[in-house]
Design a protein around this motif. Structure first.
Motif, PDB file in Angstrom:
ATOM      1  N   PRO A 635      53.598  31.881  74.218  1.00 40.37           N
ATOM      2  CA  PRO A 635      53.333  32.209  74.832  1.00 40.37           C
ATOM      3  C   PRO A 635      54.370  31.687  76.708  1.00 40.37           C
ATOM      4  N   SER A 636      54.121  31.885  77.159  1.00 45.83           N
ATOM      5  CA  SER A 636      54.923  31.693  78.279  1.00 45.83           C
ATOM      6  C   SER A 636      54.431  31.684  79.757  1.00 45.83           C
ATOM      7  N   ILE A 637      55.617  31.184  80.565  1.00 46.38           N
ATOM      8  CA  ILE A 637      55.049  31.073  82.294  1.00 46.38           C
ATOM      9  C   ILE A 637      56.092  31.632  82.738  1.00 46.38           C
ATOM     10  N   SER A 639      57.152  32.693  86.669  1.00 44.97           N
ATOM     11  CA  SER A 639      57.515  31.910  87.853  1.00 44.97           C
ATOM     12  C   SER A 639      58.221  32.407  88.729  1.00 44.97           C
ATOM     13  N   TYR A 683      52.563  31.720  89.284  1.00 49.91           N
ATOM     14  CA  TYR A 683      52.894  31.442  88.677  1.00 49.91           C
ATOM     15  C   TYR A 683      51.878  33.208  87.872  1.00 49.91           C
ATOM     16  N   TYR A 684      52.404  32.839  86.626  1.00 46.14           N
ATOM     17  CA  TYR A 684      52.052  34.618  85.722  1.00 46.14           C
ATOM     18  C   TYR A 684      51.830  34.258  83.816  1.00 46.14           C
ATOM     19  N   GLU A 685      51.103  34.364  83.564  1.00 41.95           N
ATOM     20  CA  GLU A 685      51.428  33.972  82.177  1.00 41.95           C
ATOM     21  C   GLU A 685      51.185  34.796  80.998  1.00 41.95           C
ATOM     22  N   GLN A 687      51.367  36.706  77.523  1.00 42.24           N
ATOM     23  CA  GLN A 687      51.270  36.401  75.990  1.00 42.24           C
ATOM     24  C   GLN A 687      52.714  36.683  74.878  1.00 42.24           C
ATOM     25  N   LYS A 721      55.402  27.901  78.286  1.00 36.89           N
ATOM     26  CA  LYS A 721      53.559  27.450  78.671  1.00 36.89           C
ATOM     27  C   LYS A 721      53.600  26.820  78.247  1.00 36.89           C
ATOM     28  N   SER A 756      54.594  24.029  86.389  1.00 35.81           N
ATOM     29  CA  SER A 756      53.443  24.901  85.948  1.00 35.81           C
ATOM     30  C   SER A 756      52.894  23.675  85.582  1.00 35.81           C
ATOM     31  N   GLN A 762      46.777  23.836  90.012  1.00 33.88           N
ATOM     32  CA  GLN A 762      46.486  25.553  89.840  1.00 33.88           C
ATOM     33  C   GLN A 762      45.746  25.912  90.419  1.00 33.88           C
TER      34      GLN A 762
END
Length: 783
Positions: A635-637, A639, A683-685, A687, A721, A756, A762
Motif C-alpha cells: 500500500p502506497s501513496i 503525491s 495525494y492518491y492511494e 493498492q 502508505k 502524507s 486529510q
C-alpha cells in the motif's frame, strides 16, 4: 492462376495486333517434339502456334502440348493449334490441349482415326471448319468452357454428333443445348468438374471440391500453382478441401519446375497426387491431416523444399516419399511441433540436418510464427535451421514495413508481441515501424538487414537483444523508447552510419560493446537519470574510443555527477547538461518515467523549482497530455505538486473553458475548471499489485487568454502508505509527531517529515489545523 490471365491477355493482344495490322515476324522452330511457329509483334509480345510437321513425319501416340515455350530467352504462350497441324495422324491416340489455347484452325485434327477422346480447355473461343471431321472413333468430347461459343456444324462428323458424348461443366447443359452446332450432339451430360483460373476442380460433396487432374493423360499443371481456399463457379462458392488422387501426376515435363502452395482449407492429399512430377517446392497448409501413398514418389530428383504448417504431423505411408527425398530435401515444420515430426512414423526418416523452423503464416510483407500461449505471434524469418547453425533466407524488395499490433489468421486474432531472429536477413527494407505491443526484439533480429535506414520502436519494448542491429550501416539516428530496460551485448555494433543516439529514461543495463565500431556517433542523449550499467564485467565500455573522445553526451543536469563517476560513462570528454521531463517532474531521486502525447509538456525553471508545464496554451479545442504506468508491491501513496490556471464563462459560472484533469485507469480523480491556485500537493492511494495508468491533461475549449493557460506539475513521487498522524514515519503516533509537525510549520524544512502522515485533517494541506487535530487524537484516541 495469374498465369492464365496472362494467356488471355496475350491472346487478346495478338488478335488486336492482327486486326489493326501491327507489324510482326514469324519464326519456325521445334521444341518438345513439336513443330512450332512463333509470331512476334512490334511491341515485343508474341504467341505460339502448333504446326504440322514437314513431309510425312506424322504425330503419333500420346502428345502433350505445353502451355508456353521458351524461345531466345523469353516465354511465349501457346494459343493456337494450326491449320492441318494433326491432320491424318492416324496413330495419334491422345492429345493434351492446355489452358491458354484459344483457337483450333481448319482441319487441325481431321482424319485422326485413333483419337477416341478430346478435352477442350476453358479458354477455347474459336473452332474453325472441319477441325474434327473424319475422327471416326471419337466417342468423348469434354468442353470445359462454362459459356459455349457457336461454331459451324461441319467441325464434327454426323456420326460423332449422333454417337459421341459431349461432357460440359455443371450448370452449362442448357446453354450448350441452345448454342449453334453444340446443340446437334444427341447426348450432352454435365460433369461434376469445372475449371477456374486454370485449376481443375471436382465437386466431392455439398460445397466441397478437390483439385483434380484434367483428364486421364494428366500432365496439366506447370510453373507456379497457388491453390485458393475457396473458388466460385456459377455463383456458388466452394471450399477447396482436398488434392485429389493423381491431381498433379506427371506434371511439368517441359523444363520448368512446379511450385505448389496448398491452403489451410485442404485436409487430405490423395494417392499419387504428385507422382513423377517435376515438383521443386510444396507448401502445405496447417490442416493437412493425411497424405496418400506414392503422393510424392518419383520426385526425389527435383523435390527440394517441403513446408508443412500442420502442428500435428499428417499421416503418411512408407512410400509417400522416396528415400532420396528423405535424404536430400529440406523439411520446414512449425517450431512448436519439432518433437512430434522427429518422432512421427515415416516423418522421422527426414535428415535432421536439413530441418528448418518455418513461419506459420504470411501477411502484408511480414512472416509470423504462432506462440504457444495467449494468442500471440512474433515476427519471424522465412526459415531458420533447428540447430541454429544456418539460415534459409527469403529475400524481398519491399522497402517499407509497418508491423500491426494485431493480425487475424484462420479466424483467430493474434497480438504481435515479439520480433524474432534474422527476420529480414538480406532484405532491401529501409523503414520499419513496430507497434507498442512488441515487448522483445530478439538476438540477431535485424542482423543482415543492411539496407535499414530507420527503425521506429514504440513504447512497450523492454529488451533489445544481442547483436539485434549488428552492422546496420545505414542507420543514422536511433531512439530507444523509455520502456526499454536492457540493451544487450553488441546490439548496435558496427552501425557505422549512426550519428545520433537517444537512450530512453528506463534503460538500466547496456551490454558491453553495444555501440562499439559505430564510430560516427557524434551525439548521445541519455534520458536515464541513473546511469545505465554494464551487463558484463568483461568489457564495461559501451562505445568506441573515438566516441568517448569526440562525441557529446547530454544528460540531466542533476545526473551529471553520477555519469562522470561511472566507469562506463566517465570516459566521455564532452558532457553537456539538459533538463529532462523526468527530471522536472520527479521528486529528487525519483524514477517514475513519463510519456507525452498531443501537445508536448515543457520543462520550466522559475528560480525556485524545476517543473513541467502543459504545452497547449492558446490552442483552441486542444489537450496536452502526460501519462505514466506504475505498480506497487505494498500500500502506497502517490503525491504530486500542481497548480493551474483557466477561465470560465463569465455569463455562466457553471461553464468552464479550460480544465486540468487527473485520471487513474480511465476514471477521473479530479477535474478542476476556472482554476487559479498556487502550488498544492495532492495525494492518491495506490493498492498493491494493481497496474495504474495515470494521466494528467490540460484541456482547452476556447482560447481567450492563451498566455496564461497552463497545468503545471512537480515532485511526483510514490511512498509507502503510513498511518494518519505518523509525521515521523516510524510506525507509531505520539508526542514526537507533534514536535516534528510544529518544527516543519515553523521552518518549512521537509527533512524527516512524512507529509502524507502530517496531513491529519486529510484536506490535502498541512497547516496549524493538523497540529490541533493531532493533539486531539492523542488526548481522545480518536480522529
Amino acid at each position: 492462376m495469374k498465369k492464365m490471365l496472362l494467356f488471355k491477355v496475350l491472346a487478346l493482344v495478338a488478335f488486336l495486333a492482327c486486326a489493326l495490322g501491327a507489324s510482326s515476324e514469324t519464326i519456325d522452330f521445334s521444341a518438345y517434339n513439336l513443330a512450332l511457329q512463333l509470331t512476334v509483334y512490334s511491341d515485343g509480345s508474341g504467341v505460339v502456334t502448333v504446326q504440322k510437321r514437314s513431309g510425312n513425319n506424322y504425330y503419333s501416340g500420346v502428345v502433350n502440348i505445353p502451355d508456353s515455350v521458351y524461345y531466345s530467352g523469353k516465354m511465349y504462350p501457346v494459343t493456337c493449334i494450326g491449320y492441318q497441324a494433326f491432320k491424318n495422324c492416324t496413330g495419334l491416340t491422345s492429345v493434351t490441349i492446355p489452358e491458354g489455347v484459344t483457337m483450333l484452325l481448319n482441319e487441325s485434327f481431321a482424319g485422326c482415326t485413333s483419337l477416341t477422346s478430346i478435352v477442350l480447355p476453358s479458354t477455347m473461343t474459336t473452332i474453325y471448319n472441319n477441325a474434327f471431321v473424319g475422327c471416326t472413333n471419337l466417342s468423348s468430347i469434354t468442353c470445359m468452357r462454362e459459356t459455349p461459343r457457336s461454331f459451324d456444324a461441319n467441325n464434327f462428323d454426323a456420326s460423332t454428333f449422333a454417337n459421341a458424348t459431349l461432357y460440359v461443366p455443371q450448370g452449362s447443359k442448357s446453354s450448350y443445348q441452345s448454342t449453334a452446332a453444340w446443340m446437334q450432339f444427341a447426348n450432352i451430360q454435365e460433369i461434376n468438374k469445372f475449371v477456374v483460373d486454370g485449376i481443375y476442380y471436382t465437386v466431392t460433396s455439398g460445397n466441397n471440391v478437390s483439385v483434380t487432374y484434367r483428364d486421364t493423360n494428366y500432365r496439366t499443371y506447370f510453373g507456379y500453382v497457388n491453390i485458393p481456399a475457396t473458388v466460385t463457379y456459377h455463383g456458388v462458392t466452394y471450399n477447396v478441401t482436398a488434392i485429389g488422387a493423381s491431381a498433379f501426376r506427371d506434371s511439368s515435363t517441359y523444363g520448368r519446375d512446379l511450385h505448389v502452395i496448398i491452403p489451410n482449407s485442404v485436409t487430405t492429399i490423395g494417392n499419387y497426387a504428385f507422382y513423377s512430377s517435376r515438383i521443386y517446392f510444396i507448401e502445405m497448409g496447417s490442416r493437412v491431416s493425411s497424405i496418400g501413398e506414392y503422393a510424392f514418389a518419383g520426385t526425389e530428383d527435383n523435390l527440394t523444399i517441403i513446408i508443412c504448417h500442420a502442428m500435428m504431423p499428417p499421416t503418411i505411408a512408407s512410400n509417400t516419399f522416396a528415400q532420396g527425398t528423405y535424404d536430400r530435401a529440406d523439411l520446414w515444420i512449425p517450431r512448436m511441433a519439432f518433437g512430434r515430426y522427429t518422432s512421427a512414423r515415416n516423418w522421422s526418416e527426414f535428415d535432421e540436418s536439413r530441418l528448418y523452423y518455418c513461419y506459420d503464416f504470411f501477411q502484408d510483407g511480414v512472416y509470423y510464427g504462432i506462440n504457444s500461449y495467449s494468442n500471440t505471434v512474433e515476427v519471424v524469418a522465412y526459415g531458420i535451421a533447428v540447430d541454429g547453425s544456418s539460415l534459409h533466407p527469403i529475400k524481398s524488395k519491399q522497402e517499407s514495413i509497418t508491423v500491426p499490433p494485431t493480425v487475424t489468421y484462420d479466424g483467430v486474432q493474434y497480438t504481435v508481441n515479439r520480433v524474432g531472429s534474422y527476420v529480414h536477413y538480406g532484405w532491401a527494407v529501409k523503414d520499419i515501424t513496430l507497434p507498442n505491443t512488441i515487448v522483445t526484439i530478439d538476438d540477431y533480429a535485424y542482423y543482415g538487414c543492411d539496407s535499414l535506414e530507420n527503425i521506429s520502436m514504440s513504447e512497450g519494448v523492454t529488451r533489445i537483444g544481442m547483436m539485434a542491429f549488428y552492422y546496420n550501416t545505414h542507420l543514422k539516428s536511433v531512439l530507444i523508447p523509455n520502456s526499454v530496460k536492457v540493451i544487450d551485448y553488441g546490439a548496435f555494433y558496427g552501425c557505422t552510419g549512426l550519428e545520433t543516439l537517444f537512450i530512453g529514461a528506463g534503460v538500466e543495463e547496456i551490454g558491453y560493446r553495444a555501440f562499439k565500431s559505430s564510430e560516427n556517433l557524434s551525439r548521445i542523449v541519455s534520458y536515464a537519470l541513473i546511469p545505465p550499467v554494464s551487463s558484463s564485467g568483461e568489457d564495461p565500455y559501451f562505445f568506441s574510443d573515438k566516441t568517448y573522445d569526440e562525441a557529446v553526451l547530454q544528460v540531466a543536469l542533476s545526473s551529471i555527477p553520477a555519469y562522470q563517476n561511472s566507469t562506463e560513462w566517465g570516459r566521455f570528454y564532452n558532457v553537456w547538461s539538459m533538463h529532462t521531463l523526468d527530471e522536472a517532474l520527479n521528486a529528487p531521486g525519483g524514477n517514475i518515467h513519463f510519456e507525452e502525447s498531443d501537445y508536448p509538456w515543457s520543462v520550466w525553471d522559475d528560480g525556485e523549482r524545476l517543473f513541467a508545464m502543459s504545452g497547449n496554451a492558446g490552442v483552441h479545442n486542444s489537450s496536452s497530455t502526460l501519462s505514466t504506468t506504475v505498480k506497487v508491491s505494498e500500500p502506497s501513496i502517490l503525491s504530486f505538486d500542481f497548480k493551474a490556471w483557466g477561465e470560465s464563462d463569465p455569463d455562466n459560472p457553471n461553464t468552464d473553458y479550460d480544465e486540468c484533469v487527473f485520471m487513474s485507469n480511465g476514471t477521473s480523480v479530479f477535474r478542476y475548471g476556472a482554476r487559479d491556485n498556487d502550488w498544492e500537493t495532492f495525494y492518491y492511494e495506490l493498492q498493491p499489485n494493481v497496474t495504474y495508468q495515470l494521466r494528467w491533461y490540460y484541456h482547452k475549449d476556447v482560447s481567450i487568454n492563451g498566455s496564461g493557460d497552463y497545468f503545471a506539475l512537480d515532485n511526483v513521487k510514490i511512498e509507502p502508505k503510513v498511518a494518519r498522524g505518523d509525521v515521523t514515519g516510524d510506525g507509531s503516533v505520539n508526542i514526537s509527531d507533534v514536535t516534528v509537525l510544529i518544527n516543519y510549520l515553523m521552518s518549512q524544512d521537509t527533512s524527516g517529515v512524512n507529509m502524507s502522515g502530517a496531513d491529519c485533517t486529510q484536506d490535502g494541506n498541512v497547516n496549524i489545523s493538523d497540529v490541533t487535530a493531532l493533539i486531539n487524537y492523542l488526548l481522545n484516541e480518536a480522529w
